[in-house]
Design an enzyme around this catalytic site. Structure first.
Site, PDB file in Angstrom:
ATOM      1  N   SER A   1       0.844  -1.186   0.000  1.00 46.81           N
ATOM      2  CA  SER A   1       0.000   0.000   0.000  1.00 46.81           C
ATOM      3  C   SER A   1       0.887   1.247   0.000  1.00 46.81           C
ATOM      4  O   SER A   1       1.829   1.331  -0.778  1.00 46.81           O
ATOM      5  CB  SER A   1      -0.971  -0.039   1.184  1.00 46.81           C
ATOM      6  OG  SER A   1      -1.959   0.953   1.073  1.00 46.81           O
TER       7      SER A   1
ATOM      8  N   ARG B   1     -12.423   6.448   8.770  1.00 47.31           N
ATOM      9  CA  ARG B   1     -11.992   5.055   8.626  1.00 47.31           C
ATOM     10  C   ARG B   1     -13.032   4.228   7.876  1.00 47.31           C
ATOM     11  O   ARG B   1     -12.681   3.295   7.136  1.00 47.31           O
ATOM     12  CB  ARG B   1     -11.732   4.459   9.996  1.00 47.31           C
ATOM     13  CG  ARG B   1     -11.093   3.076   9.946  1.00 47.31           C
ATOM     14  CD  ARG B   1      -9.784   3.097   9.193  1.00 47.31           C
ATOM     15  NE  ARG B   1      -9.067   1.828   9.349  1.00 47.31           N
ATOM     16  CZ  ARG B   1      -7.892   1.573   8.814  1.00 47.31           C
ATOM     17  NH1 ARG B   1      -7.300   2.489   8.076  1.00 47.31           N
ATOM     18  NH2 ARG B   1      -7.290   0.415   9.021  1.00 47.31           N
TER      19      ARG B   1
ATOM     20  N   ASP C   1      -8.393  -5.278  -6.572  1.00 45.54           N
ATOM     21  CA  ASP C   1      -7.969  -4.053  -5.889  1.00 45.54           C
ATOM     22  C   ASP C   1      -8.224  -2.844  -6.787  1.00 45.54           C
ATOM     23  O   ASP C   1      -7.576  -2.680  -7.820  1.00 45.54           O
ATOM     24  CB  ASP C   1      -6.477  -4.162  -5.556  1.00 45.54           C
ATOM     25  CG  ASP C   1      -5.946  -2.989  -4.728  1.00 45.54           C
ATOM     26  OD1 ASP C   1      -6.721  -2.049  -4.453  1.00 45.54           O
ATOM     27  OD2 ASP C   1      -4.761  -3.026  -4.365  1.00 45.54           O
TER      28      ASP C   1
ATOM     29  N   HIS D   1      -8.217  -4.377  -1.933  1.00 43.63           N
ATOM     30  CA  HIS D   1      -6.922  -3.909  -1.449  1.00 43.63           C
ATOM     31  C   HIS D   1      -6.471  -4.669  -0.201  1.00 43.63           C
ATOM     32  O   HIS D   1      -5.272  -4.813   0.049  1.00 43.63           O
ATOM     33  CB  HIS D   1      -6.995  -2.410  -1.158  1.00 43.63           C
ATOM     34  CG  HIS D   1      -5.677  -1.783  -0.858  1.00 43.63           C
ATOM     35  ND1 HIS D   1      -4.615  -1.827  -1.725  1.00 43.63           N
ATOM     36  CD2 HIS D   1      -5.242  -1.093   0.234  1.00 43.63           C
ATOM     37  CE1 HIS D   1      -3.575  -1.192  -1.201  1.00 43.63           C
ATOM     38  NE2 HIS D   1      -3.933  -0.747  -0.013  1.00 43.63           N
ATOM     39  N   ASP D   2      -7.433  -5.162   0.569  1.00 47.68           N
ATOM     40  CA  ASP D   2      -7.111  -5.920   1.769  1.00 47.68           C
ATOM     41  C   ASP D   2      -6.330  -7.195   1.482  1.00 47.68           C
ATOM     42  O   ASP D   2      -5.766  -7.793   2.407  1.00 47.68           O
ATOM     43  CB  ASP D   2      -8.399  -6.316   2.505  1.00 47.68           C
ATOM     44  CG  ASP D   2      -8.839  -5.270   3.508  1.00 47.68           C
ATOM     45  OD1 ASP D   2      -8.096  -4.302   3.720  1.00 47.68           O
ATOM     46  OD2 ASP D   2      -9.935  -5.434   4.066  1.00 47.68           O
TER      47      ASP D   2
END
Length: 401
Positions: A147, A216, A319, A352-353
């Site tokens: 990231s 968040r 992603d 993306h995780d």
């Protein structure tokens, strides 16, 4: 494994914005033994910490600061601490031990707050170089990061091309696109419009937990793919007894279901606001937003021209935060410099995780590359994700070379 973070003062530090602080403190952890040519620097993601390994396994990104890559770093793992001397440092501007908005300004005896200088990815890299000098590590076998930590890796290749042999950039890009910049801007506004933010001077009072939780939540939506959200939540209700306790709602909301996706976001936002600092989140997201590999150069390839090592790019099909196409553009920039580069694409629905929650897909190509570079072999990724069925060159991807 590391017994816990250590903190070192690296003296006066002038940030790229032109402002200075009298003492830059950096929290770091080390793992393994240094033999002179086996050092690996691991760069953490946005809200990570120096504690990259050595704790119980975590699968939720909200808790990633606790041994956030424990499935990748450790004895016998992809970044094997019986072979490599691993260093991970908390970046300036964060809230996990390094100097940042929550730490104390020695001249006032009060937290810096927004008087702390603006930080950049370049500042992170310069601070890491100073730390390595302190540790007696002149050169690195590899720098690894995911990231925004991958942006940190790119900055190493750009700024210190002779100090690392191999660069591993996981789920990252040369810069954020407009959509991600827009979502980050909304997240930042969620914090600064929370009345408790108080211009950043909230220490000792009620912090802007709702604003930070909302920020968040936006981040979590960015980290998940559309298909993974559909599979995980769909349109399901969280149940009649579930409450909307995190945020004040309009009266009509009670007529409609409180959905599982809302409950998930509320839980993750509330949990994150308990462990992170709102100002630090502003500082770190702005550093990520600002990053542009080509800054000061004619393009990405020009920025990387002095790097003559080897590079591995790892990207994930689901992603949309940092896309496969962006990783391939980076690979092309490395190829333009005639650097040895491999682009490994993982077929994943996790968004993306994936770089955090699919260690069995990330670990093999990373371990292989650290050992053998682009000439090595790695377990290939298939649509079914069957590991070990065949071996293929690590550069197998959706693209032809």
């Amino acid at each position: 494994m590391s017994d816990g973070p250590e903190t070192v003062s690296l003296g006066e530090f002038t940030f790229e914005c032109g402002e200075s602080i009298p003492e830059l403190e950096v929290a770091y952890e080390t793992y393994g033994e240094f033999t002179g040519d086996n050092a690996v620097l691991v760069c953490h993601a946005l809200t990570g910490s120096a504690h990259v390994a050595g704790g119980r396994r975590r699968t939720d990104t909200a808790g990633q600061a606790h041994a956030w890559w424990d499935d990748i770093v450790g004895p016998g793992k992809a970044v094997d601490t019986t072979e490599y001397y691993v260093v991970c440092a908390n970046v300036p501007g964060s809230c996990y031990g390094s100097s940042g908005p929550p730490t104390v300004d020695p001249e006032t005896g009060e937290p810096w707050g927004t008087a702390f200088p603006a930080v950049t990815v370049g500042d992170w890299t310069r601070a890491q170089r100073r730390l390595l000098d302190h540790l007696g590590v002149p050169n690195l076998h590899s720098v690894v990061g995911g990231s925004v930590g991958g942006m940190n890796v790119l900055e190493w290749a750009k700024r210190h091309p002779d100090h690392l042999d191999r660069a591993v950039v996981v789920a990252a890009a040369a810069r954020l696109d407009a959509q991600c910049l827009a979502l980050d801007a909304i997240a930042q506004r969620a914090i600064t419009t929370d009345p408790n933010w108080a211009g950043g001077d909230y220490y000792g009072d009620d912090p802007p937990t709702q604003g930070l939780a909302l920020a968040r939540q936006i981040g979590h939506v960015m980290y998940l793919s559309k298909s993974s959200m559909e599979d995980k939540f769909g349109r399901r209700s969280a149940g009649m007894d579930a409450g909307r306790d995190s945020f004040e709602m309009d009266p009509a909301a009670g007529f409609f279901p409180y959905r599982e996706v809302e409950s998930y976001l509320d839980y993750q936002g509330e949990k994150f606001a308990q462990r992170f600092d709102a100002n630090a989140y502003l500082y770190l997201t702005r550093a990520m937003d600002n990053y542009d590999l080509a800054s000061g150069y004619d393009g990405d390839a020009d920025a990387l021209a002095a790097f003559d090592g080897e590079a591995l790019l790892v990207s994930f099909t689901g992603d949309w935060h940092f896309t496969v196409e962006q990783s391939e553009a980076l690979a092309e920039a490395f190829r333009a410099t005639e650097a040895a580069v491999a682009h490994h694409v993982v077929d994943s629905e996790h968004g993306h995780d994936a770089f955090l929650v699919e260690p069995d897909r990330v670990g093999p190509p990373v371990a292989d590359f650290l050992e053998s570079g682009v000439a090595g072999k790695a377990v290939s990724d298939t649509a079914e994700g069957d590991e070990g069925d065949e071996f293929a060159p690590v550069h197998n991807s959706l693209f032809s070379n």
